[in-house]
Design a protein around this motif. Structure first.
Motif, short mmCIF file in Angstrom:
data_model
loop_
_atom_site.label_atom_id
_atom_site.label_comp_id
_atom_site.label_asym_id
_atom_site.label_seq_id
_atom_site.Cartn_x
_atom_site.Cartn_y
_atom_site.Cartn_z
N VAL A 95 0.86 -1.17 0.00
CA VAL A 95 0.00 0.00 0.00
C VAL A 95 0.90 1.23 0.00
O VAL A 95 1.66 1.45 0.95
CB VAL A 95 -0.94 0.02 1.22
CG1 VAL A 95 -1.74 1.31 1.25
CG2 VAL A 95 -1.86 -1.19 1.19
N VAL A 96 0.81 2.02 -1.08
CA VAL A 96 1.64 3.21 -1.25
C VAL A 96 0.72 4.42 -1.12
O VAL A 96 -0.08 4.71 -2.02
CB VAL A 96 2.35 3.22 -2.62
CG1 VAL A 96 3.25 4.44 -2.73
CG2 VAL A 96 3.16 1.93 -2.80
N ALA A 97 0.79 5.11 0.00
CA ALA A 97 -0.04 6.29 0.22
C ALA A 97 0.58 7.48 -0.50
O ALA A 97 1.76 7.79 -0.31
CB ALA A 97 -0.16 6.58 1.71
N VAL A 98 -0.22 8.14 -1.33
CA VAL A 98 0.24 9.36 -2.00
C VAL A 98 -0.18 10.52 -1.10
O VAL A 98 -1.33 10.96 -1.11
CB VAL A 98 -0.35 9.48 -3.40
CG1 VAL A 98 0.08 10.80 -4.04
CG2 VAL A 98 0.09 8.30 -4.27
N GLY A 99 0.76 10.97 -0.28
CA GLY A 99 0.50 12.10 0.59
C GLY A 99 0.14 11.71 2.01
O GLY A 99 -0.41 10.63 2.27
N THR A 100 0.43 12.61 2.93
CA THR A 100 0.11 12.38 4.33
C THR A 100 -1.40 12.34 4.57
O THR A 100 -1.86 11.71 5.51
CB THR A 100 0.73 13.48 5.21
OG1 THR A 100 0.26 14.76 4.77
CG2 THR A 100 2.26 13.45 5.13
N THR A 101 -2.18 12.99 3.70
CA THR A 101 -3.63 12.97 3.89
C THR A 101 -4.18 11.57 3.63
O THR A 101 -5.02 11.08 4.38
CB THR A 101 -4.33 14.00 2.98
OG1 THR A 101 -4.01 13.73 1.61
CG2 THR A 101 -3.89 15.41 3.33
N SER A 102 -3.72 10.93 2.56
CA SER A 102 -4.15 9.55 2.29
C SER A 102 -3.72 8.63 3.42
O SER A 102 -4.50 7.78 3.87
CB SER A 102 -3.56 9.06 0.96
OG SER A 102 -4.02 9.84 -0.13
N LEU A 103 -2.49 8.80 3.88
CA LEU A 103 -2.01 7.96 4.97
C LEU A 103 -2.85 8.15 6.23
O LEU A 103 -3.24 7.18 6.88
CB LEU A 103 -0.54 8.27 5.26
CG LEU A 103 0.10 7.48 6.41
CD1 LEU A 103 1.57 7.18 6.13
CD2 LEU A 103 -0.01 8.21 7.76
N ARG A 104 -3.14 9.40 6.60
CA ARG A 104 -3.88 9.65 7.83
C ARG A 104 -5.27 9.02 7.77
O ARG A 104 -5.77 8.49 8.76
CB ARG A 104 -3.97 11.16 8.09
CG ARG A 104 -2.64 11.79 8.46
CD ARG A 104 -2.73 13.30 8.63
NE ARG A 104 -3.58 13.64 9.75
CZ ARG A 104 -4.72 14.31 9.66
NH1 ARG A 104 -5.16 14.72 8.48
NH2 ARG A 104 -5.44 14.59 10.74
N LEU A 105 -5.89 9.07 6.59
CA LEU A 105 -7.22 8.48 6.46
C LEU A 105 -7.15 6.95 6.52
O LEU A 105 -7.97 6.31 7.18
CB LEU A 105 -7.86 8.94 5.15
CG LEU A 105 -9.31 8.52 4.93
CD1 LEU A 105 -10.20 8.97 6.08
CD2 LEU A 105 -9.83 9.09 3.61
N LEU A 106 -6.18 6.37 5.84
CA LEU A 106 -6.02 4.91 5.87
C LEU A 106 -5.75 4.42 7.29
O LEU A 106 -6.33 3.42 7.74
CB LEU A 106 -4.88 4.48 4.95
CG LEU A 106 -5.15 4.58 3.45
CD1 LEU A 106 -3.85 4.47 2.67
CD2 LEU A 106 -6.12 3.49 3.00
N GLU A 107 -4.89 5.12 8.01
CA GLU A 107 -4.56 4.68 9.36
C GLU A 107 -5.71 4.95 10.33
O GLU A 107 -5.91 4.20 11.28
CB GLU A 107 -3.26 5.33 9.83
CG GLU A 107 -2.03 4.90 9.03
CD GLU A 107 -1.73 3.40 9.12
OE1 GLU A 107 -2.11 2.77 10.13
OE2 GLU A 107 -1.13 2.86 8.18
N THR A 108 -6.49 5.99 10.07
CA THR A 108 -7.70 6.21 10.87
C THR A 108 -8.66 5.05 10.68
O THR A 108 -9.25 4.54 11.64
CB THR A 108 -8.38 7.53 10.45
OG1 THR A 108 -7.53 8.63 10.76
CG2 THR A 108 -9.72 7.71 11.17
N ALA A 109 -8.83 4.62 9.43
CA ALA A 109 -9.80 3.57 9.11
C ALA A 109 -9.36 2.20 9.61
O ALA A 109 -10.20 1.31 9.75
CB ALA A 109 -10.03 3.52 7.60
N SER A 110 -8.09 2.03 9.90
CA SER A 110 -7.61 0.72 10.35
C SER A 110 -7.15 0.73 11.81
O SER A 110 -6.75 -0.31 12.33
CB SER A 110 -6.45 0.25 9.46
OG SER A 110 -5.40 1.18 9.46
#
Length: 359
Positions: free
Chosen positions: A258-273
């Protein structure tokens, strides 16, 4: 942790005021904890990513959310300006006001560029640090269109302090896959992609999945606390739907990263998991604050621009790849003339091992 641990000196001349042309010609610093840094360029993603990987991008679209106009109180008028940063409901936004001290509750506002009927609002609330709540006469899609016609692109303060907003910013400060209106700041790592590069990655079986996080102006606010434990994050609205989760999980199960493009994508993915340890659908506000010691559950690789010293975003990348690694990476970037911040160059960060990974 003390905020001073995330300090570094950045020469002013390395702050990018315009993006690279073409946008995918920017430089790319590859960071793998424990290995030498690699100086590459954005098109090298075609060799750095693997078939089966999945790029997760933030498809939020930036609204031209800087509004200027007049505050009317009887016969007295005063110039005011606002940066919208979070939608409350169909006709209400929170905003940062300049100057906030000129505003009282129920003040009438007429906002616009002078070329059309003004956008009318009233001050419905006042908060701390210059924040106000604006209630507009228009709502929903009508309000969105009015903001687009009356507002200017809300360039980050480190750019806006050095030059005026230009016509080209309407394109430059928007990703090629932007679709969902609502952000007041761009997810800037995504600014490096072109349709051609995305197609070339798709041809080598690197998938692209879209999530939405409406980036707020709070991302630009300086840290006022001396310790990270005392910082309060502004919340932002995001969504990952069931079908997207299923496709991402299928890629992971098959060995893809999983390659997050940007800290915003990462923050949402980690929030959801975060709650369950596995990626699940999510819709709502997130105020997740990621600092060293955070356990990442979903993201393997992060593509992100170079961030401000002592910022929450530099804390996030330090959590992802290690504080010592990121201090060394930023020192390398500065010594080698990388361009910083929203319109600057990018980095491809690999996640540092966590003590629990082998448990």
């Amino acid at each position: 942790m003390r905020v001073t641990e995330f300090a570094f000196d950045l020469p002013e001349n390395l702050i990018a005021l315009h993006p690279a042309e073409p946008r995918d010609s920017a430089r790319l610093l590859v960071v793998r904890p424990g290995e030498p840094f690699a100086d590459q360029h954005i098109p090298d993603l075609k060799t750095l990513l693997r078939p089966g990987d999945v790029l997760v991008v933030n498809d939020t679209r930036v609204l031209p959310a800087e509004l200027k106009g007049l505050r009317l109180r009887g016969d007295v008028r005063a110039n005011v300006a606002f940066n919208l940063h979070k939608r409350v409901d169909a006709n209400t936004w929170r905003a940062f006001a300049r100057p906030a001290k000129k505003l009282h509750l129920l003040d009438r506002l007429e906002l616009g560029n002078g070329e059309a009927e003004p956008l009318v609002a009233r001050v419905a609330g006042k908060g701390e640090t210059g924040e106000v709540t604006l209630e507009f006469e228009l709502g929903g899609a009508q309000l969105d269109e009015a903001i687009k016609s009356h507002g200017a692109m809300p360039l980050p303060p480190y750019i806006g302090a050095k030059r005026q907003v230009e016509e080209r910013d309407k394109v430059d400060y928007q990703t090629v896959y932007a679709a969902e209106d609502g952000a007041v700041a761009a997810p800037t790592a995504g600014l490096h992609f072109t349709e051609k590069l995305l197609q070339e990655l798709a041809n080598m079986d690197v998938a692209m999945e879209r999530v939405t996080l409406h980036v707020g102006a709070g991302t630009f606010l300086p840290m006022k606390a001396d310790d990270t434990d005392d910082h309060v994050m502004h919340s932002e609205w995001g969504e990952i739907d069931q079908a997207t989760v299923e496709r991402i999980n299928a890629r992971r199960a098959a060995g893809g990263r999983v390659v997050a493009v940007g800290t915003t994508s990462l923050r949402l993915l980690e929030t959801a998991s975060r709650a369950t340890g596995e990626l699940k659908p999510f819709m709502g506000d997130t105020d997740i604050f990621i600092t060293p010691g955070f356990r990442f559950r979903t993201v393997d690789v992060l593509m992100t621009n170079f961030h401000l010293p002592k910022s929450t975003l530099f804390m996030l990348v330090s959590a992802f790849s290690g504080l010592d690694t990121m201090k060394a990476a930023y020192a390398h970037a500065i010594a080698n003339g990388y361009r910083f911040y929203s319109y600057g160059d990018s980095s491809l960060l690999h996640r540092a091992a966590h003590p629990e990974d082998d448990a």
